[in-house]
Design a protein around this motif. Structure first.
Motif, PDB file in Angstrom:
ATOM      1  N   UNK A 195     -18.323  52.065  48.941  1.00  0.00           N
ATOM      2  CA  UNK A 195     -17.040  50.843  49.101  1.00  0.00           C
ATOM      3  C   UNK A 195     -17.289  50.075  47.828  1.00  0.00           C
ATOM      4  N   UNK A 196     -18.291  50.327  46.861  1.00  0.00           N
ATOM      5  CA  UNK A 196     -18.411  49.647  45.535  1.00  0.00           C
ATOM      6  C   UNK A 196     -17.524  50.201  44.584  1.00  0.00           C
ATOM      7  N   UNK A 197     -17.150  49.109  43.809  1.00  0.00           N
ATOM      8  CA  UNK A 197     -16.297  49.611  42.441  1.00  0.00           C
ATOM      9  C   UNK A 197     -16.728  49.050  41.480  1.00  0.00           C
ATOM     10  N   UNK A 198     -16.338  49.699  40.212  1.00  0.00           N
ATOM     11  CA  UNK A 198     -16.852  49.484  39.027  1.00  0.00           C
ATOM     12  C   UNK A 198     -16.278  47.872  38.489  1.00  0.00           C
ATOM     13  N   UNK A 199     -15.164  47.860  38.809  1.00  0.00           N
ATOM     14  CA  UNK A 199     -14.406  46.370  38.193  1.00  0.00           C
ATOM     15  C   UNK A 199     -13.473  45.849  39.397  1.00  0.00           C
ATOM     16  N   UNK A 200     -12.472  46.244  39.926  1.00  0.00           N
ATOM     17  CA  UNK A 200     -11.766  45.608  40.894  1.00  0.00           C
ATOM     18  C   UNK A 200     -11.993  45.860  42.104  1.00  0.00           C
ATOM     19  N   UNK A 201     -12.235  45.000  42.904  1.00  0.00           N
ATOM     20  CA  UNK A 201     -12.871  45.042  44.253  1.00  0.00           C
ATOM     21  C   UNK A 201     -12.119  46.056  45.343  1.00  0.00           C
ATOM     22  N   UNK A 202     -10.683  46.095  44.940  1.00  0.00           N
ATOM     23  CA  UNK A 202      -9.912  47.147  45.817  1.00  0.00           C
ATOM     24  C   UNK A 202      -9.224  48.588  45.067  1.00  0.00           C
ATOM     25  N   UNK A 203      -9.988  48.797  44.155  1.00  0.00           N
ATOM     26  CA  UNK A 203      -9.522  49.887  43.464  1.00  0.00           C
ATOM     27  C   UNK A 203     -10.025  51.223  44.118  1.00  0.00           C
ATOM     28  N   UNK A 204      -9.494  51.958  45.030  1.00  0.00           N
ATOM     29  CA  UNK A 204     -10.183  52.984  45.449  1.00  0.00           C
ATOM     30  C   UNK A 204     -11.275  52.892  46.271  1.00  0.00           C
ATOM     31  N   UNK A 205     -11.328  51.581  47.059  1.00  0.00           N
ATOM     32  CA  UNK A 205     -12.637  51.430  47.769  1.00  0.00           C
ATOM     33  C   UNK A 205     -12.306  51.089  49.317  1.00  0.00           C
ATOM     34  N   UNK A 206     -10.983  50.927  49.608  1.00  0.00           N
ATOM     35  CA  UNK A 206     -10.732  50.605  50.999  1.00  0.00           C
ATOM     36  C   UNK A 206     -11.461  51.540  52.125  1.00  0.00           C
ATOM     37  N   UNK A 207     -12.003  51.180  53.160  1.00  0.00           N
ATOM     38  CA  UNK A 207     -12.493  52.177  54.338  1.00  0.00           C
ATOM     39  C   UNK A 207     -11.155  52.568  54.972  1.00  0.00           C
ATOM     40  N   UNK A 208     -10.250  51.943  55.173  1.00  0.00           N
ATOM     41  CA  UNK A 208      -8.981  52.307  55.789  1.00  0.00           C
ATOM     42  C   UNK A 208      -7.922  51.198  55.490  1.00  0.00           C
ATOM     43  N   UNK A 209      -6.661  51.431  55.759  1.00  0.00           N
ATOM     44  CA  UNK A 209      -5.330  50.871  55.650  1.00  0.00           C
ATOM     45  C   UNK A 209      -4.229  51.125  56.340  1.00  0.00           C
ATOM     46  N   UNK A 210      -3.164  50.343  56.295  1.00  0.00           N
ATOM     47  CA  UNK A 210      -1.989  50.645  56.910  1.00  0.00           C
ATOM     48  C   UNK A 210      -0.978  50.084  56.169  1.00  0.00           C
ATOM     49  N   UNK A 211       0.237  50.555  56.155  1.00  0.00           N
ATOM     50  CA  UNK A 211       1.468  49.862  55.245  1.00  0.00           C
ATOM     51  C   UNK A 211       2.644  50.389  55.524  1.00  0.00           C
ATOM     52  N   UNK A 212       3.685  49.543  55.167  1.00  0.00           N
ATOM     53  CA  UNK A 212       5.054  50.414  55.314  1.00  0.00           C
ATOM     54  C   UNK A 212       5.760  49.762  54.119  1.00  0.00           C
ATOM     55  N   UNK A 213       6.889  50.486  54.086  1.00  0.00           N
ATOM     56  CA  UNK A 213       7.870  50.030  52.860  1.00  0.00           C
ATOM     57  C   UNK A 213       9.240  50.649  53.032  1.00  0.00           C
ATOM     58  N   UNK A 214      10.067  50.150  52.297  1.00  0.00           N
ATOM     59  CA  UNK A 214      11.740  50.229  52.557  1.00  0.00           C
ATOM     60  C   UNK A 214      12.147  50.390  51.221  1.00  0.00           C
ATOM     61  N   UNK A 215      12.787  51.394  50.660  1.00  0.00           N
ATOM     62  CA  UNK A 215      13.203  51.771  49.362  1.00  0.00           C
ATOM     63  C   UNK A 215      14.860  51.961  49.589  1.00  0.00           C
ATOM     64  N   UNK A 216      15.659  51.741  48.496  1.00  0.00           N
ATOM     65  CA  UNK A 216      17.151  51.824  48.428  1.00  0.00           C
ATOM     66  C   UNK A 216      17.491  52.495  47.058  1.00  0.00           C
ATOM     67  N   UNK A 217      18.269  53.394  47.030  1.00  0.00           N
ATOM     68  CA  UNK A 217      18.784  53.967  45.812  1.00  0.00           C
ATOM     69  C   UNK A 217      20.305  53.470  45.559  1.00  0.00           C
ATOM     70  N   UNK A 218      20.429  52.900  44.269  1.00  0.00           N
ATOM     71  CA  UNK A 218      21.836  52.727  43.931  1.00  0.00           C
ATOM     72  C   UNK A 218      21.949  53.219  42.579  1.00  0.00           C
ATOM     73  N   UNK A 219      23.193  53.237  42.001  1.00  0.00           N
ATOM     74  CA  UNK A 219      23.534  53.475  40.890  1.00  0.00           C
ATOM     75  C   UNK A 219      24.009  52.249  39.910  1.00  0.00           C
ATOM     76  N   UNK A 220      23.307  52.284  38.682  1.00  0.00           N
ATOM     77  CA  UNK A 220      23.567  51.252  37.604  1.00  0.00           C
ATOM     78  C   UNK A 220      25.061  51.672  36.902  1.00  0.00           C
TER      79      UNK A 220
END
Length: 220
Positions: A195-220
């Protein structure tokens, strides 16, 4: 994400609110990807709560070989712009990170496999002018069992010369097409490394995590 407590006062959990990513195709084979980690909230082992704004990042992806065939290859390079403070909560590194990756994709009937491999220069906030040169690799498999649904799993890790550089994470989830875009949810866990990290506390160190996202595609 939840991080193992190392000692009283160390970071224990992290909540990211409204992280954003914008991908713009500026040419047939050139994409610019701008990201932001969102608003960060954390609670330490002694109950103290901290918050900060997440670091933004900018990447460019060049597709070198994609003629409609099953295999495609390209390069991905970019930087993380320091915005999140290292002290008092070690949510950021106060340093700019740079990454250069080779990207590969192989498509098949109901899915595809994507792989990235490359190197990064990660700043060390604890010592002026110090950095960590790391090697990173990821493999992502996507399967579309039915129209409008995708199941994915990803193995991601990095290693370097420092004692705590070795990390390996597994992420899995699903994406569903909805009327206003694509909704995704996932869970992740650390399968190797400390769980230790060289620099940032949460760069690759989580024991576990959950998340959700929403994406939308559009034309410019």
């Amino acid at each position: 994400a939840k991080d193992e407590p190392v000692q009283p006062g160390e970071l224990r959990n992290l909540t990211r609110v409204m992280p954003l990513s914008l991908r713009i195709g500026i040419a047939a084979n050139v994409d610019v990807i701008a990201g932001w980690r969102g608003r960060l909230f954390t609670r330490t082992g002694d109950g103290t709560t901290y918050s900060d704004w997440g670091d933004p990042s900018v990447f460019t992806k060049l597709t070198l070989t994609d003629t409609g065939r099953p295999f495609a290859a390209g390069i991905l390079f970019g930087v993380k712009i320091p915005s999140t403070r290292y002290l008092p909560a070690r949510l950021g590194s106060d340093a700019m990170d740079a990454w250069f990756l080779a990207a590969f994709t192989h498509r098949f009937a109901k899915g595809e496999i994507r792989a990235n491999a490359g190197a990064g220069i990660v700043g060390n906030p604890r010592f002026t002018g110090s950095q960590d040169d790391v090697f990173t690799v990821s493999v992502l498999a996507l399967w579309r069992p039915v129209e409008g649904a995708t199941v994915f799993t990803e193995l991601y890790g990095f290693t370097g010369p420092k004692e705590e550089d070795d990390k390996l994470q597994l992420r899995g989830g699903a994406s569903l097409d909805v009327p206003f875009g694509t909704f995704s949810f996932y869970a992740l866990g650390r399968v190797a490394g400390s769980p230790y990290d060289f620099s940032t506390a949460f760069l690759g160190t989580p024991e576990w995590g959950i998340g959700a996202s929403l994406s939308h595609r559009f034309d410019l």
